[in-house]
Enzyme design. Structure first.
Site, PDB file in Angstrom:
ATOM      1  N   GLY A 191       2.245   5.686  -2.883  1.00 47.64           N
ATOM      2  CA  GLY A 191       3.275   6.689  -3.134  1.00 47.64           C
ATOM      3  C   GLY A 191       3.388   7.025  -4.609  1.00 47.64           C
ATOM      4  CB  ALA A 199      -0.940   0.001   1.200  1.00 45.12           C
ATOM      5  CG  ASP A 200       3.527   2.536   3.181  1.00 48.31           C
ATOM      6  OD1 ASP A 200       2.660   3.417   3.359  1.00 48.31           O
ATOM      7  OD2 ASP A 200       4.049   1.905   4.116  1.00 48.31           O
ATOM      8  N   GLY A 201       3.901   1.577  -1.276  1.00 49.13           N
ATOM      9  CA  GLY A 201       4.517   1.729  -2.582  1.00 49.13           C
ATOM     10  C   GLY A 201       3.538   2.171  -3.649  1.00 49.13           C
TER      11      GLY A 201
END
Length: 407
Positions: free
Chosen positions: A165, A160-162
């Protein structure tokens, strides 16, 4: 282009870093006592996270305690001198700090803000806290990851962060384009879970048609067979997805398995998945990885090894492309291995940028000069701007050097 990074850990900082790799000047706001929490994730070297060299590269650092009464004014003055503000605080937290979208527009009327949060600015969960793993579970990714007879599991990286982002950097460019067209301030509201939900294109539409939840299937793709990880004779692992009819025919030929050619549709192969997967597994198990890769490549079969970090750093293709680079550590000067910016472009070269800064070391007391509100301009190229010097933030031209790729 200048970016003010008022975010922590991964998704927000990644969005700012991606813009920085393509020419934006990025100013990161950190807490004066601790810096970004990502500085402290093990393994540590000389008291700082090894990963910080990657996470913080290409940025300048200023330190502001956002709880301080004068902090909102300092952030506002910085916002007046940039094009984009990236943040990942919850909506209520931004309001409490007095650095929400409406607050910062008082300093720059045509501001672009990209806000990443767990659940977005609207809806009943807007002020819930959350991290990548919470978002992955909420979006359904965790439910469908794992073995059929086991519990749900997280992916090997906080996806989810990748994904968010990258999506947030994309959103920043869309918002800048809209700002350039209209001259109006833009807010991009990006929840951590939504890019994941959008990414899984089969997930909701299948439920809408069948009324059934897609359950965990391990490595088996529900739409494709063969599609698995297969172990080679020398103990390595090979990814081999026969995703098209042409790829299946090539695989049958290289396996010398004419009897399998009768399964000439994907539906037929899914109906006979157990037999087909077993045959492919036996074929792979009879070969060492390197000669098998040579055989499959010559036959035009898409396949690849399951690489470790050591495998990646030693791979000749990775080296030839420059996918891994060495960047000196800001404190010690020692080279650090890290990923290069992704992609190659005909008209410009992305760059990893300067080494990750020490917290607040690029701070100066001199206040920044505000940038004038954006006005639509003649699209002809402007001269390259001068660089940022010790965060004095004098208003540059809106273009960047040709290598950067952003205007």
């Amino acid at each position: 282009m200048r970016v003010l990074d008022v975010s922590t850990i991964l998704a927000g900082p990644l969005a700012a870093a991606l813009l920085g790799e393509f020419g934006a000047e990025v100013i990161k706001v950190e807490h004066p006592a601790t810096g970004d929490p990502a500085r402290h994730y093990p393994p540590l070297e000389d008291g700082e996270s090894a990963a910080w060299t990657m996470v913080g590269r290409g940025k300048r650092s200023v330190t502001i305690d956002l709880h301080h009464a004068e902090a909102a004014g300092l952030v506002g003055r910085l916002a007046a001198a940039v094009d984009v503000v990236v943040t990942n605080f919850r909506p209520a937290t931004l309001r409490r700090f007095r650095i929400d979208f409406d607050d910062l527009r008082a300093y720059r009327p045509d501001l672009v803000m990209v806000q990443v949060s767990a659940f977005g600015r609207t809806g009943p969960y807007a002020d819930r806290p959350g991290f990548a793993r919470v978002a992955e579970a909420f979006a359904g990714l965790t439910h469908r990851t794992g073995s059929p007879d086991g519990p749900p599991i997280f992916a090997g990286y906080p996806v989810a962060d990748g994904v968010t982002g990258i999506y947030a950097a994309f959103a920043a460019m869309l918002a800048l384009r809209q700002r350039d067209r209209t001259g109006q301030a833009q807010l991009a509201d990006i929840p951590l879970y939504e890019p994941l939900l959008r990414m899984m294109e089969d997930f909701i539409v299948e439920y809408g048609v069948t009324g059934e939840n897609r359950e965990r299937q391990g490595n088996r793709n529900p739409h494709i067979s063969p599609n698995d990880l297969y172990r080679t004779r020398d103990g390595r692992w090979l990814a081999l997805p026969a995703s098209t009819e042409q790829m299946w025919r090539r695989l049958v030929k290289v396996m010398d398995a004419d009897d399998l050619a009768v399964h000439d549709t994907m539906t037929a192969r899914l109906d006979h998945r157990t037999e087909i997967e077993a045959r492919v597994a036996a074929f792979v198990a009879a070969h060492d990885l390197d000669p098998l890769m040579a055989l499959l490549t010559e036959a035009g079969v898409a396949a690849g090894p399951v690489n470790t970090a050591a495998d990646i750093c030693a791979d000749p293709h990775i080296r030839a492309r420059g996918s891994i680079v060495e960047v000196p550590d800001a404190r010690t000067g020692r080279p650090r291995l890290m990923q290069a910016p992704a992609g190659r472009f005909s008209g410009f070269d992305p760059a990893p940028g300067t080494p990750a800064p020490r917290a607040g070391r690029t701070h100066r007391r001199r206040p920044p000069r505000p940038r004038r509100p954006h006005r639509l301009r003649d699209p002809s190229p402007a001269p390259p701007r001068s660089g940022l010097t010790d965060l004095t933030l004098t208003p540059p031209e809106r273009t960047v050097p040709a290598r950067a790729g952003l205007a």
